[in-house]
Design a protein around this motif. Structure first.
Motif, PDB file in Angstrom:
ATOM      1  N   ARG A 542      66.850 -22.839  56.416  1.00  0.00           N
ATOM      2  CA  ARG A 542      66.056 -21.701  56.892  1.00  0.00           C
ATOM      3  C   ARG A 542      65.391 -21.009  55.711  1.00  0.00           C
ATOM      4  N   LEU A 543      64.319 -20.280  56.027  1.00  0.00           N
ATOM      5  CA  LEU A 543      63.595 -19.558  54.984  1.00  0.00           C
ATOM      6  C   LEU A 543      64.427 -18.399  54.467  1.00  0.00           C
ATOM      7  N   VAL A 544      64.282 -18.097  53.199  1.00  0.00           N
ATOM      8  CA  VAL A 544      64.887 -16.863  52.675  1.00  0.00           C
ATOM      9  C   VAL A 544      63.721 -15.890  52.491  1.00  0.00           C
ATOM     10  N   GLY A 591      56.943 -26.299  37.374  1.00  0.00           N
ATOM     11  CA  GLY A 591      57.281 -27.169  38.496  1.00  0.00           C
ATOM     12  C   GLY A 591      56.044 -27.917  38.950  1.00  0.00           C
ATOM     13  N   ALA A 592      56.276 -28.964  39.720  1.00  0.00           N
ATOM     14  CA  ALA A 592      55.151 -29.768  40.191  1.00  0.00           C
ATOM     15  C   ALA A 592      54.289 -28.946  41.139  1.00  0.00           C
ATOM     16  N   THR A 593      53.114 -29.444  41.385  1.00  0.00           N
ATOM     17  CA  THR A 593      52.235 -28.708  42.286  1.00  0.00           C
ATOM     18  C   THR A 593      52.839 -28.681  43.704  1.00  0.00           C
ATOM     19  N   GLY A 594      52.768 -27.534  44.316  1.00  0.00           N
ATOM     20  CA  GLY A 594      53.299 -27.383  45.668  1.00  0.00           C
ATOM     21  C   GLY A 594      54.790 -27.154  45.723  1.00  0.00           C
ATOM     22  N   ALA A 595      55.424 -26.959  44.586  1.00  0.00           N
ATOM     23  CA  ALA A 595      56.888 -26.797  44.586  1.00  0.00           C
ATOM     24  C   ALA A 595      57.303 -25.349  44.834  1.00  0.00           C
ATOM     25  N   GLY A 596      56.380 -24.419  44.665  1.00  0.00           N
ATOM     26  CA  GLY A 596      56.720 -23.031  44.991  1.00  0.00           C
ATOM     27  C   GLY A 596      56.509 -22.024  43.876  1.00  0.00           C
ATOM     28  N   LYS A 597      55.739 -22.378  42.862  1.00  0.00           N
ATOM     29  CA  LYS A 597      55.549 -21.443  41.727  1.00  0.00           C
ATOM     30  C   LYS A 597      54.783 -20.198  42.147  1.00  0.00           C
ATOM     31  N   SER A 598      53.680 -20.415  42.859  1.00  0.00           N
ATOM     32  CA  SER A 598      52.854 -19.258  43.221  1.00  0.00           C
ATOM     33  C   SER A 598      53.623 -18.318  44.136  1.00  0.00           C
ATOM     34  N   VAL A 599      54.403 -18.887  45.047  1.00  0.00           N
ATOM     35  CA  VAL A 599      55.197 -18.038  45.935  1.00  0.00           C
ATOM     36  C   VAL A 599      56.184 -17.220  45.099  1.00  0.00           C
ATOM     37  N   MET A 600      56.762 -17.861  44.093  1.00  0.00           N
ATOM     38  CA  MET A 600      57.714 -17.158  43.215  1.00  0.00           C
ATOM     39  C   MET A 600      57.013 -16.023  42.469  1.00  0.00           C
ATOM     40  N   PRO A 624      43.799 -18.509  36.373  1.00  0.00           N
ATOM     41  CA  PRO A 624      42.689 -19.453  36.199  1.00  0.00           C
ATOM     42  C   PRO A 624      42.384 -20.227  37.482  1.00  0.00           C
ATOM     43  N   LYS A 625      43.350 -20.291  38.417  1.00  0.00           N
ATOM     44  CA  LYS A 625      43.076 -21.010  39.673  1.00  0.00           C
ATOM     45  C   LYS A 625      42.169 -20.187  40.579  1.00  0.00           C
ATOM     46  N   MET A 626      42.007 -18.918  40.294  1.00  0.00           N
ATOM     47  CA  MET A 626      41.065 -17.992  40.933  1.00  0.00           C
ATOM     48  C   MET A 626      41.435 -17.558  42.337  1.00  0.00           C
ATOM     49  N   VAL A 627      42.390 -18.191  42.964  1.00  0.00           N
ATOM     50  CA  VAL A 627      42.653 -17.845  44.367  1.00  0.00           C
ATOM     51  C   VAL A 627      44.040 -17.262  44.582  1.00  0.00           C
ATOM     52  N   GLU A 628      44.922 -17.432  43.630  1.00  0.00           N
ATOM     53  CA  GLU A 628      46.321 -17.079  43.888  1.00  0.00           C
ATOM     54  C   GLU A 628      46.585 -15.574  43.799  1.00  0.00           C
ATOM     55  N   LEU A 629      46.010 -14.914  42.801  1.00  0.00           N
ATOM     56  CA  LEU A 629      46.377 -13.511  42.565  1.00  0.00           C
ATOM     57  C   LEU A 629      45.231 -12.546  42.844  1.00  0.00           C
ATOM     58  N   THR A 739      53.457 -22.717  34.851  1.00  0.00           N
ATOM     59  CA  THR A 739      52.614 -23.903  34.645  1.00  0.00           C
ATOM     60  C   THR A 739      53.074 -25.043  35.527  1.00  0.00           C
ATOM     61  N   GLN A 740      52.106 -25.861  35.926  1.00  0.00           N
ATOM     62  CA  GLN A 740      52.494 -27.044  36.708  1.00  0.00           C
ATOM     63  C   GLN A 740      52.486 -28.277  35.812  1.00  0.00           C
ATOM     64  N   ARG A 741      52.209 -28.063  34.515  1.00  0.00           N
ATOM     65  CA  ARG A 741      52.222 -29.217  33.602  1.00  0.00           C
ATOM     66  C   ARG A 741      53.312 -29.026  32.555  1.00  0.00           C
ATOM     67  N   GLY A 783      61.952 -29.135  46.494  1.00  0.00           N
ATOM     68  CA  GLY A 783      60.615 -28.551  46.652  1.00  0.00           C
ATOM     69  C   GLY A 783      60.681 -27.347  47.577  1.00  0.00           C
ATOM     70  N   ARG A 784      59.545 -26.756  47.865  1.00  0.00           N
ATOM     71  CA  ARG A 784      59.445 -25.592  48.751  1.00  0.00           C
ATOM     72  C   ARG A 784      60.432 -24.487  48.372  1.00  0.00           C
ATOM     73  N   GLY A 785      60.374 -24.071  47.148  1.00  0.00           N
ATOM     74  CA  GLY A 785      61.164 -22.912  46.728  1.00  0.00           C
ATOM     75  C   GLY A 785      62.549 -23.243  46.206  1.00  0.00           C
ATOM     76  N   ASP A 786      62.928 -24.529  46.233  1.00  0.00           N
ATOM     77  CA  ASP A 786      64.236 -24.927  45.712  1.00  0.00           C
ATOM     78  C   ASP A 786      64.125 -24.962  44.184  1.00  0.00           C
ATOM     79  N   ILE A 800      68.973 -22.133  43.176  1.00  0.00           N
ATOM     80  CA  ILE A 800      68.641 -21.000  44.056  1.00  0.00           C
ATOM     81  C   ILE A 800      67.515 -21.413  44.986  1.00  0.00           C
ATOM     82  N   GLN A 801      67.581 -20.951  46.229  1.00  0.00           N
ATOM     83  CA  GLN A 801      66.434 -21.112  47.125  1.00  0.00           C
ATOM     84  C   GLN A 801      65.590 -19.855  46.970  1.00  0.00           C
ATOM     85  N   GLY A 802      64.376 -20.024  46.467  1.00  0.00           N
ATOM     86  CA  GLY A 802      63.518 -18.882  46.147  1.00  0.00           C
ATOM     87  C   GLY A 802      63.148 -18.070  47.381  1.00  0.00           C
ATOM     88  N   ALA A 803      62.959 -16.773  47.141  1.00  0.00           N
ATOM     89  CA  ALA A 803      62.551 -15.889  48.244  1.00  0.00           C
ATOM     90  C   ALA A 803      61.111 -16.205  48.620  1.00  0.00           C
TER      91      ALA A 803
HETATM   92  N1  ATP Z   1      60.578 -19.997  48.660  1.00  0.00           N
HETATM   93  C1  ATP Z   1      59.971 -20.777  49.543  1.00  0.00           C
HETATM   94  N2  ATP Z   1      60.520 -20.946  50.753  1.00  0.00           N
HETATM   95  C2  ATP Z   1      59.916 -21.758  51.641  1.00  0.00           C
HETATM   96  N3  ATP Z   1      58.783 -22.432  51.417  1.00  0.00           N
HETATM   97  C3  ATP Z   1      58.194 -22.295  50.247  1.00  0.00           C
HETATM   98  C4  ATP Z   1      58.762 -21.466  49.237  1.00  0.00           C
HETATM   99  N4  ATP Z   1      57.974 -21.528  48.167  1.00  0.00           N
HETATM  100  C5  ATP Z   1      56.961 -22.353  48.480  1.00  0.00           C
HETATM  101  N5  ATP Z   1      57.093 -22.813  49.723  1.00  0.00           N
HETATM  102  C6  ATP Z   1      56.187 -23.740  50.409  1.00  0.00           C
HETATM  103  O1  ATP Z   1      55.569 -24.562  49.461  1.00  0.00           O
HETATM  104  C7  ATP Z   1      54.162 -24.418  49.543  1.00  0.00           C
HETATM  105  C8  ATP Z   1      53.539 -24.500  48.172  1.00  0.00           C
HETATM  106  O2  ATP Z   1      53.988 -23.412  47.417  1.00  0.00           O
HETATM  107  P1  ATP Z   1      53.141 -22.847  46.194  1.00  0.00           P
HETATM  108  O3  ATP Z   1      51.756 -22.635  46.596  1.00  0.00           O
HETATM  109  O4  ATP Z   1      53.875 -21.693  45.653  1.00  0.00           O
HETATM  110  O5  ATP Z   1      53.217 -24.069  45.226  1.00  0.00           O
HETATM  111  P2  ATP Z   1      52.719 -24.121  43.735  1.00  0.00           P
HETATM  112  O6  ATP Z   1      53.838 -24.674  42.959  1.00  0.00           O
HETATM  113  O7  ATP Z   1      52.177 -22.826  43.335  1.00  0.00           O
HETATM  114  O8  ATP Z   1      51.583 -25.175  43.810  1.00  0.00           O
HETATM  115  P3  ATP Z   1      50.261 -25.172  42.963  1.00  0.00           P
HETATM  116  O9  ATP Z   1      50.678 -25.361  41.562  1.00  0.00           O
HETATM  117  O10 ATP Z   1      49.498 -26.322  43.508  1.00  0.00           O
HETATM  118  O11 ATP Z   1      49.623 -23.873  43.227  1.00  0.00           O
HETATM  119  C9  ATP Z   1      53.935 -23.088  50.213  1.00  0.00           C
HETATM  120  O12 ATP Z   1      52.766 -23.067  50.943  1.00  0.00           O
HETATM  121  C10 ATP Z   1      55.122 -22.953  51.109  1.00  0.00           C
HETATM  122  O13 ATP Z   1      54.876 -23.547  52.348  1.00  0.00           O
END
Ligand code: ATP
Length: 969
Positions: A542-544, A591-600, A624-629, A739-741, A783-786, A800-803
């Motif tokens: 479940r989501l945190v 972390g790799a792209t889509g792993a949850g950095k921006s959410v963090m 620099p990605k222009m859309v995240e913040l 960074t994703q690299r 991935g996804r916040g892990d 930790i499972q990220g918020a």
């Molecule tokens: N803590 C989280 N809990 C649940 N899902 C998450 C969490 N963090 C990220 N995700 C899922 O992973 C997706 C990608 O997250 P995010 O955009 O943060 O990745 P990223 O590492 O910033 O990727 P990029 O480098 O391409 O921007 C989110 O759209 C979301 O669905």
């Protein structure tokens, strides 16, 4: 037989047995009864006591004894069976028959009861002790030290806890008069020697079916010595050698219980000399304690670290020091500062003074500055009645001495509530998985157990704790007559042979297979726990939500201590984990792209925005990605709009360095060491009505993609980030870099060394994982916040499972703060649109586009350069380098500028020195000779080469120490 012979029906059968078997019929009957009773006991206790080989041996032994009795006593005395057995001996000399049969009896006895030389020695010593009258313990070990093959039978010398300078331990056993040479411990054999010895021992053991001593384990050690994190690299090899390993897990394997030099016996001896009964508690040895608890995670106690704050719970006061007491005022009144009754001021009466809520800030938003004078005070969030909450509020206010801010943090409603899905609890499914793990380990002959209390269920992960067990050491309980496992002083079972952690780790892929898990991660051992952790994905994940983290008592306690507390998420046991950016003091997220950095990053920003006003914390963001913040543009916390243009980043970092230096100067003038000290001083001054000190908010610089910056201006960005990271902590400037690299050209050694707190999300390889957190493991995340969170002071990362924070929530939060600017403007009668525009950039934080390779040279430096060249009557790079104590590139740039300004001429004919036009009043230098020119050329060449070498080594990812001149901008 007696029963059979007395019962009329069975008497004939009884007679037959007696005639056929003679006296052995009684033994047989007794044996049957004993066998039946033992089998019954076995089935009741689920233990195996009877071995087939033993039954067979006993039968043969019985027949041989029967035969011997027949040979001694003659025919018809031992039954017909004995007569038949004695037939081959007819005609033999009687002595030969006796010797043969007695010899056979001895051999069969040895095999049946597995008698070894050690047993014989034991009996011998026992008899000797009874016969001789020397007290137990004297001389006996002296003899054994000669007979004993090794002092380390139970453990290899190099790993024996008694090996290194263990003279004291051995002295307990060895004769003190023994010559020095004999006491010397055997040197650890080389790996090659050990390996060949191991091979020989293994062969011998196979041939004789004898157990192997511990030497073969060396092979295993070769593979595992470098730690479990690189396990993957050699797991195949490890698994391939499994059959070899089983040999020394043979149940015949034993140690000589009496060998005084066996490590285990030494240990037992040490345990036995511990005095029994109640004894005085020993004083804590802090070195021992620190060693023992290193790496163990301990939750910091709340309210224990407030830089000089003490709390008097009874009257809701916060004591800042002996002179000041911070007292929460009733209702919504601002906090009151009053002299401490214990302080000097108190002696002249308890005077309560209210502090004006208009804290001037260093670089305040223009609207806010006006608001703080004329605006009506926005009431703070309603306080609950509980004393502890009041205390928390008091402490929070104390951390930032702007006693009452005109800004109002949002309520938690801004964030989305977590859905109703409850945290999964221990269920039959989990129990079945635990059993499956245990059975799998058993099937690989690895003794270990999974207890219910060692299972942690987190939001996305379930962790099973595997406790290595082994073969317990058994003793005969005199009271019950049963074999019982030996327990140590703390009640733990003492194992004769223990399961090695590395054997459990070797089964990672096998466990993944049986558990049908996408990926599993093993941690050995889990810090502070006596087990190996196996983490598998929770099928009911479940989501945190960030809101549940911020609502938790853990975050509330952290918030009371620091305005820079951040909600990280939940750990594998479902416990909320929080961090404090002030203590980190900088954070690297990769972390790799889509792993949850921006959410963090959003969660970090939201954690700050939910608790801190712009008076407490100011933000600088690079995206620099222009859309995240982008969504945060316009909030009052921002010192300048979110930077999307890489070329402006250098300017932003320079501003931050300038602010850092300014704060350092201010602190040194005031005689305080850091921001905390400054804030304390300011609070003190405010109580005396002195408002001369401005509020200094902490500054958090958030960079969403470091790789883009490192591409654009590697030297400057790296240099400036390192400079900030090294020095900014005391001045309250913190970096959050993502960074994703995770490659070494982005996360360079220097950056890594200066940013100790790191978070790694899922990465594609163990190499990337090592680049970020210095160990493998992140490649096994989901991935996804892990994520793996590695605090600066911890040796091992924590999973930790990220918020999670949705874009809508972030947008609502930013809107809330933008709305406050509008409210302030309306209250002041200013046009909200104008106010918004005005508050975009703080004075002094304007950014300009800079080309990375260009230095901004202060006018002062240019003036000094002009002075130097006029004084000397010549101009060269090396001259400026020497006289101004600057680096090559800055000196070269100064020469260019001097030329542009028409102060010096161009270089002529490749010469380094240039003509200085119009020496003017400051002229009169000594001109330059040919020798000067040559010196200049040599020096300049040297400096240029040095500079180029530095550049080259930066690109080859092996950065040299930073040249202060280069960064002194
Ligand atoms: N803590 C989280 N809990 C649940 N899902 C998450 C969490 N963090 C990220 N995700 C899922 O992973 C997706 C990608 O997250 P995010 O955009 O943060 O990745 P990223 O590492 O910033 O990727 P990029 O480098 O391409 O921007 C989110 O759209 C979301 O669905």
């Amino acid at each position: 037989m007696t029963v059979l012979s007395s019962a009329p029906i069975w008497s004939n059968i009884g007679k037959f047995f007696l005639v056929f078997l003679g006296w052995s019929a009684y033994v047989l009957a007794f044996g049957f009864v004993l066998f039946a009773v033992t089998r019954l006991y076995e089935s009741l206790r689920n233990e195996k006591l009877i071995r087939n080989s033993m039954v067979f041996g006993l039968v043969v032994l019985c027949l041989l004894v029967l035969l011997e009795s027949r040979l001694i006593m003659g025919p018809l005395t031992a039954g017909a069976l004995a007569d038949v057995l004695a037939m081959p001996f007819q005609g033999w000399p009687p002595a030969v028959g006796h010797v043969l049969v007695i010899g056979l009896i001895l051999v069969v006895t040895i095999f049946t009861f597995r008698i070894t030389f050690a047993h014989v020695m034991m009996v011998y010593r026992f008899i000797e002790r009874i016969i001789g009258d020397s007290p137990r313990g004297e001389d006996e070990y002296e003899e054994e030290s000669e007979a004993a093959p090794s002092r380390f039978l139970g453990q290899r010398p190099q790993f024996s806890r008694y090996s290194a300078a263990s003279r004291a331990a051995l002295d307990d056993f060895e004769d003190v008069d023994e010559p020095e040479a004999e006491l010397e411990l055997p040197s650890a054999p080389s790996r090659r020697q050990l390996a060949s010895r191991a091979g020989k021992v293994a062969q011998a053991a196979r041939a004789s079916k004898q157990p192997q001593p511990a030497a073969p384990l060396v092979d295993e050690e070769i593979y595992y010595d470098d730690g479990f994190n690189s396990y993957d690299d050699y797991s195949d090899k490890t698994i391939a050698m499994e059959p070899e390993q089983y040999e020394y897990e043979d149940e015949n394997y034993y140690f000589d219980d009496e060998d005084p030099l066996n490590d285990i016996n030494l240990h037992k001896h040490h345990v036995s000399i511990v005095p029994r009964g109640v004894h005085e508690p020993q004083p804590l040895d802090i070195t021992d304690h620190t060693g023992a608890t290193r790496g163990a995670h301990q939750q910091a106690l709340s309210f224990d670290d407030h830089q000089g704050l003490r709390f008097d719970d009874h009257d809701d006061q916060t004591v800042i020091d002996d002179d000041i007491v911070l007292q929460p005022a009733p209702g919504n009144e601002p906090l009151l500062l009053e002299p401490n009754p214990r302080g000097e001021a108190a002696r002249s009466g308890r005077k309560v003074r209210q502090v004006t809520p208009n804290p001037p800030v260093v670089a305040p938003a223009p609207v806010q500055r006006q608001a703080s004078v004329a605006m009506p005070v926005i009431p703070p969030a309603p306080k609950s009645g509980s004393g502890s909450k009041k205390m928390a509020n008091a402490v929070a206010s104390m951390n930032t001495p702007n006693i009452k801010s005109s800004w109002q943090p949002p309520k938690l409603d801004v964030l989305q509530a977590p859905d109703n899905a409850k945290q999964q609890i221990y269920s039959e499914d989990t129990a079945a998985l635990a059993k499956l793990i245990q059975d799998t380990l058993r099937s690989f002959r690895v003794e270990a157990e999974v207890r219910e209390e060692d299972i942690s269920i987190g939001p996305t992960i379930i962790r099973f704790g595997i406790r290595p067990t082994g073969r317990p050491q058994m003793v005969l309980d005199e009271m019950s007559g049963k074999l019982m496992p030996v327990r140590d002083a703390s009640g733990q079972i003492v194992y004769e042979t223990r399961t090695r952690v590395s054997r459990i780790m070797a089964l990672q892929n096998d466990l993944a297979l049986v558990l049908e898990a996408k990926t599993i991660r093993m941690e050995a051992p889990v810090p502070g726990r006596p087990y190996v952790g196996v983490e598998i994905p929770n099928k009911n994940s479940r989501l945190v939500m960030l809101r549940e983290v911020l609502e938790s008592k853990e975050f509330q306690a952290a918030k009371a201590k620091s305005k820079l507390s951040i909600g990280l998420g939940k750990d594998v046991a479902g416990q909320v984990r929080v961090g404090d950016l002030a203590k980190m003091p900088h954070l690297l997220i990769a972390g790799a792209t889509g792993a949850g950095k921006s959410v963090m990053i959003n969660a970090i920003i939201a954690s700050i925005l939910m608790q801190s006003t712009p008076d407490d914390v100011r933000l600088l963001m690079v995206d620099p990605k222009m859309v995240e913040l982008n969504m945060y543009n316009g909030i009052p916390h921002l010192l300048s709009p979110v930077v999307v243009d890489v070329e402006k980043v250098v300017s932003l970092l320079k501003n931050a360095i300038a602010e850092m230096e300014r704060r350092y100067r201010l602190f040194s003038q005031l005689g305080v060491r850091n921001l905390e000290g400054y804030r304390k001083l300011r609070a003190q001054k405010l109580t005396q009505g002195d408002t001369s000190l401005n509020n200094l908010p902490a500054i958090v610089i958030i960079i969403d993609e470091l790789a883009d910056l490192m591409m654009a201006a590697p030297e400057e960005v790296e240099g400036m980030i390192c400079r900030l990271a090294q020095l900014a902590r005391a001045t309250g400037i913190h970096l959050v870099v993502a960074t994703q690299r995770p490659s070494v050209d982005v996360i360079t050694g220097l950056i890594k060394a200066n940013i100790p707190t790191r978070i790694s999300f899922m990465v594609s390889s163990a190499v990337d994982s090592r680049t970020i957190i210095d160990m493998g493991g992140a490649e096994r995340l989901l991935g996804r916040g892990d994520m793996l969170y590695l605090p600066a002071d911890a040796g091992r990362p924590e999973r930790i499972q990220g918020a999670f924070l949705s874009d809508d929530e972030a947008q609502r939060l930013a809107d809330f703060w933008r709305q406050q600017i509008v409210q302030h403007a309306l209250a002041l009668g200013v046009d909200p649109q104008a106010a918004n525009e005005q508050s975009q950039v703080e004075p002094g934080w304007e950014l300009k586009v800079e080309h990375p390779d260009e230095f901004e040279l202060e006018d002062e430096l240019l003036d000094r350069a002009e002075d130097v060249v006029r004084e000397q009557g010549r101009a060269s790079i090396s001259l400026l380098q020497r006289r101004l104590k600057i680096g090559y590139s800055r000196a070269a740039r100064l020469i260019d500028l001097l030329e542009q300004h028409g102060i010096i001429g161009q270089s002529v004919d490749g010469g380094r020195a240039r003509e200085v036009y119009d020496n003017g009043p400051r002229g009169g230098g000594d001109g330059h000779s040919l020798a000067d020119e040559a010196d200049d050329i040599m020096e300049e060449e040297k400096a240029r080469n040095e500079f180029l070498r530095n550049q080259a080594s930066r690109f080859s990812h092996n950065p040299p120490p930073i040249d202060d001149d280069e960064m002194d901008m």
